[in-house]
Write an enzyme that holds these catalytic residues in place. Structure first.
Site, PDB file in Angstrom:
ATOM      1  CG  HIS A 145      -0.881   0.780   2.356  1.00 59.16           C
ATOM      2  ND1 HIS A 145      -0.257   0.537   3.552  1.00 59.16           N
ATOM      3  CD2 HIS A 145      -1.445   1.993   2.496  1.00 59.16           C
ATOM      4  CE1 HIS A 145      -0.435   1.519   4.376  1.00 59.16           C
ATOM      5  NE2 HIS A 145      -1.154   2.424   3.787  1.00 59.16           N
ATOM      6  CG  HIS A 223      -1.328  -6.428   9.448  1.00 58.39           C
ATOM      7  ND1 HIS A 223      -0.660  -6.073  10.602  1.00 58.39           N
ATOM      8  CD2 HIS A 223      -1.040  -5.458   8.546  1.00 58.39           C
ATOM      9  CE1 HIS A 223      -0.007  -4.932  10.400  1.00 58.39           C
ATOM     10  NE2 HIS A 223      -0.214  -4.543   9.164  1.00 58.39           N
TER      11      HIS A 223
HETATM   12 FE1  FEO Z   1       1.030  -0.879   4.860  1.00 61.21          FE
HETATM   13 FE2  FEO Z   1       0.805  -2.982   7.939  1.00 61.21          FE
HETATM   14  O1  FEO Z   1       1.307  -2.004   6.385  1.00 61.21           O
END
Ligand code: FEO
Length: 397
Positions: A145, A223
């Site tokens: 991201h 995650h």
């Molecule tokens: Fe864009 Fe947990 O990282």
């Protein structure tokens, strides 16, 4: 806890049961910072680090499977501090290790940490790294991201270390999708997509295109839960989310001062509920922006209401619309509404913000002075019916 993804491939991350804020994303189920270890016949590689305060635990997890001398590589897929914060300690603990990352990541790391003494090896998109009987291949995944984001592919085991893609903020003692509550996991995957990935639709589609030839058996994100039994489900969900597929859902979001705008919201929702659509009503004071955008992401239509406060909208609504607008939900239809005392500004400001978000307005704002009377509530009801009819017209389910 089962932490083994395959022979000599381990999860060596950390569960954070307590985190509740992630740059304004409310993580009500906590999170994990996933990191991995791949042991090859000639070299061992760690994949990613964790948030700085948790790095001692990551180091202990790594040392449960290998020695200080054996760790040859530390792959850094992403410079965001929840995955790179522990890097300085990892580099200090494993002096034989070379940090592997792309050029943009090295630049980003240099702006976060003093990397002057680090051994760094730059990898290009598609490049491979031999660990003996194991091969890692790296794919740039820009803007999923951050600009430097990268994914790592373990060819022999068909494991994609997918970084933010397919992630969830979800603390659990389970590591795999078939060990956890899949409903909770899917809900948190959707929340993660809405709150992190949503503005990056094209980059996500580009990643899908890039990895479409891979026979992915396990997707191990940065995650939450690792996908090994329900990978097809999360891919199908991503395919819907990344085309912003509208569903038969109407969202009514409001702030209120003396309950007048709430009464308008209730009447709009009641009108919408006369049709075969799902309706959700959310007060910005009692619903987090995180939940609101998650509902907005796949709705077809939205009504937004605020009374006038000091020539503008209520602060909680301003915050919600700032947060939602930044995540760029696409293809919505809607209108604004709100009560006022002596100068009507709230509904107008809400409408302006909807316009700026790209919402197609289906009617003028509904405005009511002080308290809505029966006629005004009937107008609201009718507007709710019209909103639901629009949702039925545009929904694709
Ligand atoms: Fe864009 Fe947990 O990282």
């Amino acid at each position: 806890m089962n932490t083994q993804l395959a022979k000599d491939v381990f999860w060596v991350g950390v569960v954070d049961w307590y985190v509740r804020d992630f740059h304004s994303y409310v993580t009500k189920r906590g999170s994990t910072y996933n990191a991995y270890l791949v042991k090859g016949s000639t070299a061992t590689a760690a994949i990613d680090s964790v948030k700085a305060p948790f790095v001692d635990k990551q180091i202990a997890n790594i040392l449960a499977h290998t020695s200080v001398a054996e760790l040859k590589y530390i792959v850094c897929n992403h410079a965001e501090p929840d995955h790179s914060g522990g890097l300085p300690a990892l580099v200090a603990t494993f002096p034989n290790a070379t940090v592997l990352c792309n050029a943009k990541c090295r630049d980003a790391l240099s702006r976060h940490y003093n990397i002057a003494s680090w051994k760094i090896q730059i990898v290009k998109d598609g490049e491979t790294l031999s660990l003996g009987d194991r091969t890692l291949q790296f794919f740039d995944t820009p803007m999923v991201h951050w600009p430097e984001s990268m994914a790592a592919w373990l060819q022999e085991e068909k494991i994609l270390f997918s970084m933010d893609i397919f992630g969830q903020h979800y603390a659990s003692s389970a590591r795999f999708d078939d060990e956890a509550d899949l409903c909770e996991v899917m809900q948190e995957a959707k929340t993660y997509y809405a709150n992190i990935v949503l503005p990056f639709v094209r980059p996500v589609q580009a990643v899908f295109e890039k990895v479409k030839g891979l026979d992915i058996q396990i997707a191990a994100p940065s995650h939450g839960i690792i996908w090994r039994s329900h990978f097809a489900e999360i891919v199908a969900a991503y395919r819907n989310w990344c085309v912003s597929k509208p569903t038969k859902k109407v969202i009514v979001v409001f702030s209120t001062m003396w309950q007048s705008t709430r009464k308008m919201a209730d009447a709009i929702a009641a009108g919408a509920a006369t049709r075969d659509v799902r309706v959700k009503v959310m007060d910005t004071l009692t619903t987090s922006d995180t939940e609101i955008i998650t509902e907005v992401m796949d709705c077809a239509c939205i009504a937004v209401g605020s009374p006038t406060l000091n020539q503008s909208i209520m602060p909680a609504m301003a915050a919600a619309l700032t947060y939602i607008g930044g995540l760029k939900p696409a293809g919505k239809f809607g209108f604004a509404f709100g009560s006022y005392g002596w100068a009507s500004k709230g509904a107008e400001e809400a409408e302006l913000r909807l316009k700026n978000m790209g919402v197609t307005l289906i009617q003028e704002p509904l405005r009511c002075q002080f308290v809505p009377d029966v006629a005004m509530l009937e107008l609201c009801h009718k507007a709710g019916v019209a909103l639901a009819d629009k949702a039925l017209e545009v929904a694709k389910e």
